[in-house]
Motif scaffolding. Structure first.
Motif, PDB file in Angstrom:
ATOM      1  N   LEU A   1       0.962  -3.656  -4.653  1.00  0.00           N
ATOM      2  CA  LEU A   1       1.934  -4.285  -3.750  1.00  0.00           C
ATOM      3  C   LEU A   1       1.198  -5.414  -3.044  1.00  0.00           C
ATOM      4  O   LEU A   1       0.262  -5.164  -2.275  1.00  0.00           O
ATOM      5  CB  LEU A   1       2.470  -3.269  -2.736  1.00  0.00           C
ATOM      6  N   LEU A   2       1.596  -6.631  -3.372  1.00  0.00           N
ATOM      7  CA  LEU A   2       0.865  -7.806  -2.880  1.00  0.00           C
ATOM      8  C   LEU A   2       1.785  -8.626  -1.977  1.00  0.00           C
ATOM      9  O   LEU A   2       2.866  -9.053  -2.405  1.00  0.00           O
ATOM     10  CB  LEU A   2       0.429  -8.642  -4.092  1.00  0.00           C
ATOM     11  N   ILE A   3       1.340  -8.813  -0.739  1.00  0.00           N
ATOM     12  CA  ILE A   3       2.086  -9.662   0.199  1.00  0.00           C
ATOM     13  C   ILE A   3       1.193 -10.847   0.517  1.00  0.00           C
ATOM     14  O   ILE A   3      -0.015 -10.684   0.713  1.00  0.00           O
ATOM     15  CB  ILE A   3       2.440  -8.898   1.490  1.00  0.00           C
ATOM     16  N   GLY A   4       1.768 -12.047   0.557  1.00  0.00           N
ATOM     17  CA  GLY A   4       0.922 -13.195   0.857  1.00  0.00           C
ATOM     18  C   GLY A   4       1.700 -14.405   1.332  1.00  0.00           C
ATOM     19  O   GLY A   4       2.938 -14.423   1.341  1.00  0.00           O
TER      20      GLY A   4
ATOM     21  N   ILE B   1      -6.473  -3.394   0.449  1.00  0.00           N
ATOM     22  CA  ILE B   1      -7.535  -4.380   0.226  1.00  0.00           C
ATOM     23  C   ILE B   1      -7.492  -5.458   1.311  1.00  0.00           C
ATOM     24  O   ILE B   1      -6.485  -6.167   1.447  1.00  0.00           O
ATOM     25  CB  ILE B   1      -7.348  -5.063  -1.157  1.00  0.00           C
ATOM     26  N   GLY B   2      -8.568  -5.609   2.053  1.00  0.00           N
ATOM     27  CA  GLY B   2      -8.627  -6.649   3.093  1.00  0.00           C
ATOM     28  C   GLY B   2      -7.711  -6.313   4.252  1.00  0.00           C
ATOM     29  O   GLY B   2      -6.884  -7.129   4.664  1.00  0.00           O
ATOM     30  N   SER B   3      -7.889  -5.113   4.794  1.00  0.00           N
ATOM     31  CA  SER B   3      -6.982  -4.604   5.840  1.00  0.00           C
ATOM     32  C   SER B   3      -6.976  -5.467   7.087  1.00  0.00           C
ATOM     33  O   SER B   3      -5.974  -5.502   7.814  1.00  0.00           O
ATOM     34  CB  SER B   3      -7.397  -3.181   6.244  1.00  0.00           C
TER      35      SER B   3
ATOM     36  N   CYS C   1      -4.653 -11.390   2.065  1.00  0.00           N
ATOM     37  CA  CYS C   1      -6.107 -11.397   1.905  1.00  0.00           C
ATOM     38  C   CYS C   1      -6.557 -12.425   0.868  1.00  0.00           C
ATOM     39  O   CYS C   1      -7.282 -13.370   1.217  1.00  0.00           O
ATOM     40  CB  CYS C   1      -6.618 -10.003   1.539  1.00  0.00           C
ATOM     41  N   LEU C   2      -6.118 -12.270  -0.386  1.00  0.00           N
ATOM     42  CA  LEU C   2      -6.745 -13.056  -1.464  1.00  0.00           C
ATOM     43  C   LEU C   2      -6.635 -14.560  -1.264  1.00  0.00           C
ATOM     44  O   LEU C   2      -7.596 -15.299  -1.470  1.00  0.00           O
ATOM     45  CB  LEU C   2      -6.150 -12.654  -2.823  1.00  0.00           C
ATOM     46  N   GLU C   3      -5.449 -15.037  -0.847  1.00  0.00           N
ATOM     47  CA  GLU C   3      -5.287 -16.497  -0.677  1.00  0.00           C
ATOM     48  C   GLU C   3      -6.040 -16.993   0.563  1.00  0.00           C
ATOM     49  O   GLU C   3      -6.344 -18.179   0.661  1.00  0.00           O
ATOM     50  CB  GLU C   3      -3.798 -16.890  -0.623  1.00  0.00           C
TER      51      GLU C   3
ATOM     52  N   ARG D   1      -4.023  10.571   0.418  1.00  0.00           N
ATOM     53  CA  ARG D   1      -5.220   9.960   0.992  1.00  0.00           C
ATOM     54  C   ARG D   1      -5.088   8.434   0.986  1.00  0.00           C
ATOM     55  O   ARG D   1      -4.578   7.871  -0.001  1.00  0.00           O
ATOM     56  CB  ARG D   1      -6.381  10.351   0.083  1.00  0.00           C
ATOM     57  N   VAL D   2      -5.546   7.792   2.057  1.00  0.00           N
ATOM     58  CA  VAL D   2      -5.511   6.328   2.167  1.00  0.00           C
ATOM     59  C   VAL D   2      -6.911   5.835   2.524  1.00  0.00           C
ATOM     60  O   VAL D   2      -7.571   6.411   3.397  1.00  0.00           O
ATOM     61  CB  VAL D   2      -4.512   5.870   3.264  1.00  0.00           C
ATOM     62  N   ILE D   3      -7.349   4.756   1.832  1.00  0.00           N
ATOM     63  CA  ILE D   3      -8.624   4.115   2.190  1.00  0.00           C
ATOM     64  C   ILE D   3      -8.321   2.692   2.652  1.00  0.00           C
ATOM     65  O   ILE D   3      -7.605   1.951   1.970  1.00  0.00           O
ATOM     66  CB  ILE D   3      -9.604   4.102   0.992  1.00  0.00           C
ATOM     67  N   LEU D   4      -8.841   2.329   3.819  1.00  0.00           N
ATOM     68  CA  LEU D   4      -8.719   0.957   4.323  1.00  0.00           C
ATOM     69  C   LEU D   4     -10.026   0.235   4.036  1.00  0.00           C
ATOM     70  O   LEU D   4     -11.095   0.868   3.980  1.00  0.00           O
ATOM     71  CB  LEU D   4      -8.449   0.959   5.830  1.00  0.00           C
ATOM     72  N   THR D   5      -9.958  -1.098   3.871  1.00  0.00           N
ATOM     73  CA  THR D   5     -11.175  -1.854   3.541  1.00  0.00           C
ATOM     74  C   THR D   5     -11.149  -3.210   4.251  1.00  0.00           C
ATOM     75  O   THR D   5     -10.082  -3.791   4.439  1.00  0.00           O
ATOM     76  CB  THR D   5     -11.258  -2.135   2.017  1.00  0.00           C
ATOM     77  N   ASP D   6     -12.295  -3.693   4.630  1.00  0.00           N
ATOM     78  CA  ASP D   6     -12.395  -5.095   5.060  1.00  0.00           C
ATOM     79  C   ASP D   6     -13.829  -5.599   4.932  1.00  0.00           C
ATOM     80  O   ASP D   6     -14.788  -4.830   4.943  1.00  0.00           O
ATOM     81  CB  ASP D   6     -11.877  -5.322   6.485  1.00  0.00           C
ATOM     82  N   PHE D   7     -13.922  -6.910   4.808  1.00  0.00           N
ATOM     83  CA  PHE D   7     -15.200  -7.618   4.670  1.00  0.00           C
ATOM     84  C   PHE D   7     -15.996  -7.588   5.970  1.00  0.00           C
ATOM     85  O   PHE D   7     -17.221  -7.563   5.960  1.00  0.00           O
ATOM     86  CB  PHE D   7     -14.852  -9.060   4.293  1.00  0.00           C
TER      87      PHE D   7
END
Ligand code: SAM
Length: 278
Positions: free
Chosen positions: A209-212, A74-76, A180-182, A92-98
């Motif tokens: 898995l959230l890194i921030g 999420i938010g690559s 991404c989220l913060e 399978r892997v999906i990447l995403t960005d705004f």
């Protein structure tokens, strides 16, 4: 007279719109230069931030409790490090960005081009973590290129962040999301809503898995482009996960050594959270 509840909704939406406007100036090459070169990505130093992140991800993906078919990031942004371990576990892997500029940067590398950053030292480092020689890096690059099936637009502020039908109806088996989220939320309430929104993309029992960033109020998205960040602490991260229906499995914290504070943000530390959707 405008009701208080209506006014609040308008204010929050204004904050989200202001963030989206700020992101229009995001410069992928500059962002990569600021955060993904030494000293922050120094593979000779065990206290460098990128090796710490890669080690957390490697450990999480090899503990045996995470598996399945589909991993979604999420938010690559313009980065690939966050799926270098996971691409060995998931078919399978999906990447995403705004932003289109970030999706384009990712597609350049996935299509066989070199892009704005040489990912070879990253691939070599993850190969070493996996007990393989660094010469396996080209195999890992091929594996990553074949595992990523899509690079999709996303907006974590929407209740349905991806286009309908983008994922199987049960959702992804695992989500990863880094910084991404913060970095896209004007306040903690918005951060929590975004966390709830991305949770809808994950199957029940699946892992996040959230890194921030910890204690960060801004970062540079390009020359002179300050992007505001919600300053988080460990307790807030735990509360947010709990409030959005996750069970925390593990939380690790990295404190930035003074020489990693290079003026491209005011981050004081980084968290890594492994959580399971209840
Ligand atoms: N994941 C990368 C990393 O680890 O370095 C990039 C993180 S960067 C700090 C934040 C990312 O969030 C940017 O790539 C930006 O384009 C993306 N973004 C901005 N607004 C967003 C939104 N509403 N929904 C999802 N992603 C968004």
């Amino acid at each position: 007279m405008e009701k208080e509840s209506e006014k609040k909704t308008v204010d929050i939406d204004d904050g989200v719109v202001a963030m989206a406007v700020r992101y229009q100036g995001f410069d992928p090459a500059a962002y990569l230069q600021y955060n993904y070169t030494p000293p922050r990505a120094d593979f000779q130093r065990s206290d460098s931030i990128v090796p710490w992140k890669l080690s957390c991800l490697h450990k999480a993906f090899t503990e045996g409790d995470i598996d399945g078919d589909l991993l979604v990031d999420i938010g690559s942004g313009p980065t690939l490090y966050q799926v270098m371990s996971g691409c060995e576990v998931f078919r399978r892997v999906i990447l995403t960005d705004f932003l289109e500029v970030n999706r384009k940067e990712l597609k350049t590398w996935l299509g066989g081009g070199s892009g704005s950053l040489d990912w070879t030292p990253y691939l070599e480092y993850v190969c070493q973590l996996e007990g393989r020689s660094s010469s396996a890096a080209s195999d890992k690059a091929s594996r990553l290129r074949s595992a990523v099936t899509d690079v999709l637009p996303i907006d974590v502020h929407r209740q349905q962040p991806l286009a309908s039908g983008a994922l199987p109806p049960t959702g992804a088996d695992c989500l990863v999301s880094c910084f991404c989220l913060e970095s896209v939320s004007p306040d903690v309430a918005s951060f929590n809503r975004a966390l709830g929104n991305i949770s809808t993309l994950l199957r029940l029992g699946g892992h996040l898995l959230l890194i921030g960033a910890l204690g960060e109020s801004f970062y540079l998205g390009g020359p002179g482009l300050q992007i505001p960040v919600v300053p988080l602490d460990e307790a807030q991260v735990c509360n947010s996960l709990k409030a959005t229906g996750f069970a925390l499995v593990q939380l690790s914290v990295y404190t930035l050594p003074p020489d990693m504070r290079v003026g491209v943000d005011d981050v004081s530390g980084v968290f890594f959270a492994k959580a399971r959707k209840l």
